[in-house]
Design an enzyme around this catalytic site. Structure first.
Site, PDB file in Angstrom:
ATOM      1  N   HIS A  54      -5.770   7.138  10.009  1.00 39.32           N
ATOM      2  CA  HIS A  54      -5.053   6.252   9.685  1.00 39.32           C
ATOM      3  C   HIS A  54      -5.720   5.293   8.569  1.00 39.32           C
ATOM      4  O   HIS A  54      -5.899   4.118   8.600  1.00 39.32           O
ATOM      5  CB  HIS A  54      -4.607   5.442  10.630  1.00 39.32           C
ATOM      6  CG  HIS A  54      -3.156   4.806  10.409  1.00 39.32           C
ATOM      7  ND1 HIS A  54      -2.407   4.094  11.095  1.00 39.32           N
ATOM      8  CD2 HIS A  54      -2.578   4.599   8.890  1.00 39.32           C
ATOM      9  CE1 HIS A  54      -1.334   3.441  10.345  1.00 39.32           C
ATOM     10  NE2 HIS A  54      -1.292   3.957   9.191  1.00 39.32           N
ATOM     11  N   ARG A  87       4.393   7.748  11.261  1.00 37.96           N
ATOM     12  CA  ARG A  87       3.919   7.312  12.499  1.00 37.96           C
ATOM     13  C   ARG A  87       3.565   8.471  13.511  1.00 37.96           C
ATOM     14  O   ARG A  87       4.441   9.626  13.411  1.00 37.96           O
ATOM     15  CB  ARG A  87       4.974   6.598  13.192  1.00 37.96           C
ATOM     16  CG  ARG A  87       5.040   5.043  12.522  1.00 37.96           C
ATOM     17  CD  ARG A  87       3.810   4.116  12.892  1.00 37.96           C
ATOM     18  NE  ARG A  87       3.744   3.008  12.393  1.00 37.96           N
ATOM     19  CZ  ARG A  87       3.088   2.456  10.935  1.00 37.96           C
ATOM     20  NH1 ARG A  87       2.603   3.536  10.280  1.00 37.96           N
ATOM     21  NH2 ARG A  87       2.974   1.293  10.863  1.00 37.96           N
ATOM     22  N   ASN A 106       0.860  -1.272  -0.072  1.00 35.40           N
ATOM     23  CA  ASN A 106      -0.176  -0.055   0.119  1.00 35.40           C
ATOM     24  C   ASN A 106       0.845   1.070  -0.033  1.00 35.40           C
ATOM     25  O   ASN A 106       0.227   2.365   0.308  1.00 35.40           O
ATOM     26  CB  ASN A 106      -1.050   0.147   1.290  1.00 35.40           C
ATOM     27  CG  ASN A 106      -0.301  -0.401   2.514  1.00 35.40           C
ATOM     28  OD1 ASN A 106       1.196  -0.269   2.575  1.00 35.40           O
ATOM     29  ND2 ASN A 106      -0.984  -0.233   3.498  1.00 35.40           N
ATOM     30  N   GLN A 116      -3.196   4.456  18.825  1.00 35.66           N
ATOM     31  CA  GLN A 116      -4.251   4.332  17.835  1.00 35.66           C
ATOM     32  C   GLN A 116      -4.995   3.010  18.426  1.00 35.66           C
ATOM     33  O   GLN A 116      -4.563   2.177  18.935  1.00 35.66           O
ATOM     34  CB  GLN A 116      -3.511   4.011  16.479  1.00 35.66           C
ATOM     35  CG  GLN A 116      -2.987   5.275  15.660  1.00 35.66           C
ATOM     36  CD  GLN A 116      -2.360   4.805  14.348  1.00 35.66           C
ATOM     37  OE1 GLN A 116      -2.345   5.751  13.619  1.00 35.66           O
ATOM     38  NE2 GLN A 116      -2.607   3.849  14.065  1.00 35.66           N
TER      39      GLN A 116
END
Length: 386
Positions: free
Chosen positions: A333, A285, A147, A314
Site C-alpha cells: 500500500h 481495497r 493522490n 493492513q
C-alpha cells in the site's frame, strides 16, 4: 483546545532520511479537470519530505502545538493496550492514512466520547465505520484527489509488470543469471489486449487516459456512465455490470470503494468467468477480492497474475498468502504515499483542520459524512452502497 491523535506508519528502519534522492519535486498547479489543489494558509513542511511516518507527522505537530492543541503521534494502533486505544477516549480529532489505517469500529467510536472529526490523510474512509459516525454526528473528511494520479501511475506500472513478467526477469538479473528463455516464457506485449476498468472515478479515468496510448482495447463499468464524448475519445466500451465486463477482458483494474456490495466481489465464481490467463490489478481495497479465491485462481492458472497495493487486513500478517502466491506483484500500500502525494494530502489535511478550527465549511469534495448524513464526495461514493 483540542486533542488530536495522528496514527501514522513507522519511520524507516534505517532512520529518518538525512537527505533525499531529489532536491525538489515538480510543482503541480491543478488537478485534471481544473480542480484546485489544497490551499492551506501555510504548509509547515517542505514538499518532498517524508511526511507520512511518525517523525514527519504530516507537517502538523509544530503548528498544532503552537496553537495550544495536544498532539499525540503514534504508529501503535492494534489491540487494547495500543497507544491509539489508550489515547482515543478523550480525543477530539483522529487522523490516519489508508496505508496505516486507524480502524474506527463502532466499539471504538462508542468509547471516543469527545470525537468530533475524523480525517483520512489521503483517499478512502472505509476504515471508519461510517454508519456509526453518522449516528454520532461525527464529521469524516478525506483529501479527495490528493493522490489519485499517484495511484493511477502505480496501477499502470503494475499492469506492465504483470504482463511483461518483470518480477521474474529482474530477479534473474539480480541473481547473476542470463536465462533469457526462462525470463520471457510468461512475457507478453500489452498492445492489443482488452483492458477493463472497474469503477471509472478519478483514479479509473486517469488509468484509462494513461493506458490508451498503449494501443489497448478499453472498456469499463461504473454506476454512473461516462459522457458519450468521453467514451468516443477513448474508444470505450461500457458494460452494465462487473459480471458482464470480466468475461471480455484480458486485464482488469479495480478502483471501486469498499462497500457492502463490493466486499468479496472477486470470488471463485466471478474469477471463473474471466478468460483463462487474465490479469488483475487491484489498488482499491484488498477486501474487494476474496483472499483465498485469488490464490486458487493463480495456482490453477485461471489467473496469469495478480498485483495490488491493498490487503485485508493492513498491515498484512507475515504469513498472508498474497505474499507468496505464484505470479504476484504485490506492494505494501505504497501507491498513494509517494513523497509527491504526501505533500498534497498533508496540505489538504492542514486545510481541513484550519477550516474546522475557524468554524468555516470544509470543502464539499473533502466531506464523506457530516451532521449525521453522507455529504459531498461521500454522498456520491458511499451513500447508495452502504
Amino acid at each position: 483546545m483540542a486533542k488530536i491523535v495522528l496514527v501514522l506508519y513507522p519511520d524507516p528502519v534505517s532512520g529518518f532520511p538525512p537527505e533525499y534522492a531529489r532536491d525538489t519535486i515538480p510543482e503541480v498547479s491543478a488537478y485534471p479537470g481544473g480542480a484546485t489543489l489544497p490551499t492551506p494558509k501555510d504548509f509547515g513542511f517542505t514538499p518532498g519530505e517524508l511526511l507520512g511516518s511518525v517523525s514527519g507527522a504530516l507537517g502538523l505537530k509544530e503548528w498544532l502545538e503552537s496553537e495550544g492543541h495536544t498532539v499525540v503521534v503514534t504508529s501503535d494502533k492494534e489491540g487494547p493496550d495500543s497507544v491509539f486505544e489508550r489515547e482515543l477516549p478523550d480525543a477530539d480529532i483522529v487522523i490516519s492514512q489508508p496505508f496505516w489505517p486507524a480502524y474506527l469500529t463502532p466499539e471504538r467510536i462508542e468509547k471516543a466520547e469527545n470525537l468530533r472529526l475524523v480525517v483520512t490523510a489521503g483517499i478512502g474512509s472505509d476504515h471508519t465505520d461510517l454508519n456509526a459516525a453518522n449516528a454520532r454526528g461525527i464529521t469524516v473528511a478525506e483529501v479527495t484527489y490528493s493522490n489519485s494520479i499517484s495511484v493511477a501511475e502505480h496501477t499502470v506500472m503494475q499492469v506492465l509488470v504483470l504482463v511483461r513478467d518483470f518480477v521474474k526477469q529482474h530477479r534473474i538479473a539480480a541473481e547473476g543469471g542470463w536465462n533469457i528463455a526462462d525470463a520471457v516464457e510468461r512475457s507478453y506485449d500489452l498492445e492489443g489486449m482488452r483492458v477493463g476498468v472497474f469503477a471509472a472515478g478519478r483514479i479509473g479515468r486517469a488509468v484509462i487516459e494513461r493506458l490508451a496510448p498503449f494501443g489497448v482495447q478499453l472498456s469499463y463499468t461504473d454506476r454512473f456512465r461516462l459522457p458519450a464524448e468521453y467514451e468516443e475519445q477513448y474508444d470505450l466500451t461500457y458494460y452494465e455490470s462487473i459480471e458482464d465486463l470480466v468475461t471480455e477482458v484480458d486485464v482488469l483494474t479495480v478502483h471501486a470503494p469498499l462497500t457492502a456490495q463490493t466486499q468479496g466481489l472477486l470470488d471463485d465464481e466471478l474469477l471463473a468467468t474471466m478468460p483463462r490467463g487474465s490479469y488483475i490489478v487491484n489498488p482499491a481495497r484488498g477486501a474487494i477480492a476474496d483472499r483465498d479465491a485469488v490464490v486458487r485462481a493463480l495456482e490453477s492458472g485461471q489467473l496469469a497474475g495478480y498485483a495490488g497495493d491493498v490487503w485485508d487486513p493492513q498491515p498484512a500478517p507475515v504469513d498472508h498468502p498474497w505474499r507468496s502466491m505464484p505470479n504476484n506483484a504485490m506492494t505494501t500500500h505504497t501507491s498513494g504515499t509517494s513523497l509527491s502525494g504526501q505533500a498534497r494530502y498533508a496540505a489538504g489535511t492542514r486545510e481541513i483542520l484550519e477550516d474546522w478550527f475557524a468554524g468555516n465549511p470544509i470543502r464539499p469534495e473533502y466531506l464523506i459524512v457530516e451532521g449525521g448524513s453522507y455529504a459531498g464526495t461521500g454522498a456520491h461514493s458511499y451513500a447508495e452502497q452502504s
